[in-house]
Design an enzyme around this catalytic site. Structure first.
Site, PDB file in Angstrom:
ATOM      1  N   HIS A  95     -11.739   4.452   1.834  1.00  0.00           N
ATOM      2  CA  HIS A  95     -11.609   4.828   0.416  1.00  0.00           C
ATOM      3  C   HIS A  95     -12.980   4.924  -0.221  1.00  0.00           C
ATOM      4  CE1 HIS A  95      -7.551   2.475   0.522  1.00  0.00           C
ATOM      5  NE2 HIS A  95      -7.301   3.752   0.718  1.00  0.00           N
ATOM      6  N   LYS A 144       7.539  -0.638  -5.288  1.00  0.00           N
ATOM      7  CA  LYS A 144       6.936  -1.356  -4.151  1.00  0.00           C
ATOM      8  C   LYS A 144       6.013  -2.459  -4.687  1.00  0.00           C
ATOM      9  CE  LYS A 144       4.436   1.272  -1.567  1.00  0.00           C
ATOM     10  NZ  LYS A 144       3.760   2.230  -0.673  1.00  0.00           N
ATOM     11  N   ARG A 170      -7.550  12.193   6.782  1.00  0.00           N
ATOM     12  CA  ARG A 170      -7.960  11.481   7.993  1.00  0.00           C
ATOM     13  C   ARG A 170      -7.617  12.256   9.256  1.00  0.00           C
ATOM     14  NH1 ARG A 170      -4.429   6.339   6.770  1.00  0.00           N
ATOM     15  NH2 ARG A 170      -3.020   8.093   6.565  1.00  0.00           N
ATOM     16  N   SER A 229      -4.814   1.038   4.295  1.00  0.00           N
ATOM     17  CA  SER A 229      -4.660  -0.294   3.709  1.00  0.00           C
ATOM     18  C   SER A 229      -3.592  -1.075   4.465  1.00  0.00           C
ATOM     19  CB  SER A 229      -4.252  -0.169   2.235  1.00  0.00           C
ATOM     20  OG  SER A 229      -5.247   0.495   1.490  1.00  0.00           O
TER      21      SER A 229
HETATM   22  O1  9FE Z   1      -4.832   3.988  -1.368  1.00  0.00           O
HETATM   23  C1  9FE Z   1      -4.033   4.900  -1.057  1.00  0.00           C
HETATM   24  O2  9FE Z   1      -2.790   4.782  -1.038  1.00  0.00           O
HETATM   25  C2  9FE Z   1      -4.609   6.261  -0.707  1.00  0.00           C
HETATM   26  C3  9FE Z   1      -3.760   7.221  -0.140  1.00  0.00           C
HETATM   27  C4  9FE Z   1      -4.259   8.471   0.185  1.00  0.00           C
HETATM   28  C5  9FE Z   1      -5.607   8.759  -0.072  1.00  0.00           C
HETATM   29  N1  9FE Z   1      -6.343   9.895   0.138  1.00  0.00           N
HETATM   30  N2  9FE Z   1      -7.607   9.693  -0.272  1.00  0.00           N
HETATM   31  C6  9FE Z   1      -7.699   8.458  -0.736  1.00  0.00           C
HETATM   32 BR1  9FE Z   1      -9.293   7.742  -1.418  1.00  0.00          BR
HETATM   33  C7  9FE Z   1      -6.449   7.805  -0.643  1.00  0.00           C
HETATM   34  C8  9FE Z   1      -5.958   6.544  -0.985  1.00  0.00           C
HETATM   35  O1  9FE Z   2      -5.313   3.662   2.928  1.00  0.00           O
HETATM   36  C1  9FE Z   2      -4.471   4.573   3.037  1.00  0.00           C
HETATM   37  O2  9FE Z   2      -3.229   4.391   3.089  1.00  0.00           O
HETATM   38  C2  9FE Z   2      -4.984   6.009   3.151  1.00  0.00           C
HETATM   39  C3  9FE Z   2      -4.043   7.040   3.366  1.00  0.00           C
HETATM   40  C4  9FE Z   2      -4.480   8.338   3.493  1.00  0.00           C
HETATM   41  C5  9FE Z   2      -5.848   8.613   3.380  1.00  0.00           C
HETATM   42  N1  9FE Z   2      -6.554   9.781   3.474  1.00  0.00           N
HETATM   43  N2  9FE Z   2      -7.882   9.533   3.306  1.00  0.00           N
HETATM   44  C6  9FE Z   2      -8.018   8.232   3.119  1.00  0.00           C
HETATM   45 BR1  9FE Z   2      -9.687   7.424   2.840  1.00  0.00          BR
HETATM   46  C7  9FE Z   2      -6.769   7.586   3.161  1.00  0.00           C
HETATM   47  C8  9FE Z   2      -6.343   6.264   3.058  1.00  0.00           C
END
Ligand code: 9FE
Ligand code: 9FE
Length: 161
Positions: A17, A41, A90, A127
């Site tokens: 993040h 949640k 990702r 996370s």
């Molecule tokens: O913390 C999350 O749930 C989450 C999800 C998806 C995400 N995409 N990019 C980021 Br920064 C990000 C954070």
């Molecule tokens: O922490 C997550 O759930 C989460 C999800 C999706 C995410 N895409 N990019 C990031 Br950085 C990211 C983080």
């Protein structure tokens, strides 16, 4: 003034993040990290704890602000006068769902979404994975800021066999 919103649950914030937030802060005049309040949640950390962690680990970026929001993300963007959403990607598997959301958000309120490829170092991170590993006493120090690692250890007494 070019503003971008970087939304998420951040329960807790990870190095993945932080990588996205830092890179976005160099591209926009202001980045607003939006912490989603999700009634359905209950997370490991409270919204206040997640905001406090994010503010601490982004303190060095003078154009990053952390706020919480509930309801529609595009309403939050409008309220913050941000025209753009920034999301990390990702893997290809992320893209399916993200594309759907991005198309909806354009349709709803003309809010654009810009995708940033995550640093390969963090492409396996989430996370939830970090919490699962920490719960069983695994070392996540390479994947989260030190502050977050300490709070995770305090919050998650390693589950005995
Ligand atoms: O913390 C999350 O749930 C989450 C999800 C998806 C995400 N995409 N990019 C980021 Br920064 C990000 C954070
Ligand atoms: O922490 C997550 O759930 C989460 C999800 C999706 C995410 N895409 N990019 C990031 Br950085 C990211 C983080």
């Amino acid at each position: 003034m070019r503003r971008a919103v970087c939304p998420g649950s951040f329960d807790p914030v990870t190095n993945g993040h932080l990588d996205i937030i830092g890179r976005a802060s160099r591209l926009f005049d202001e980045v607003i990290v939006g912490v989603l309040i999700n009634q359905s949640k209950s997370g490991l950390f409270t919204i206040e704890e997640r905001i406090a962690m994010l503010r601490e680990v982004t303190a060095s970026y003078d154009n990053v602000r952390v706020e919480s929001f509930r309801g529609l993300l595009v309403d939050f963007c409008r309220a913050q006068q941000a025209e753009v959403l920034i999301k990390g990607l990702r893997a290809v598997s992320d893209f399916d769902y993200e594309l759907q959301m991005a198309q909806m958000n354009i349709g709803l309120a003309g809010v654009e979404t810009l995708f940033m490829p995550t640093n390969p170092l963090y492409s396996f991170l989430s996370s939830s994975l970090v919490k699962d590993v920490a719960k069983w006493g695994g070392d996540v120090s390479a994947h989260v800021p030190d502050l977050v690692g300490d709070l995770l250890r305090q919050r998650l007494v390693p589950t005995q066999e």
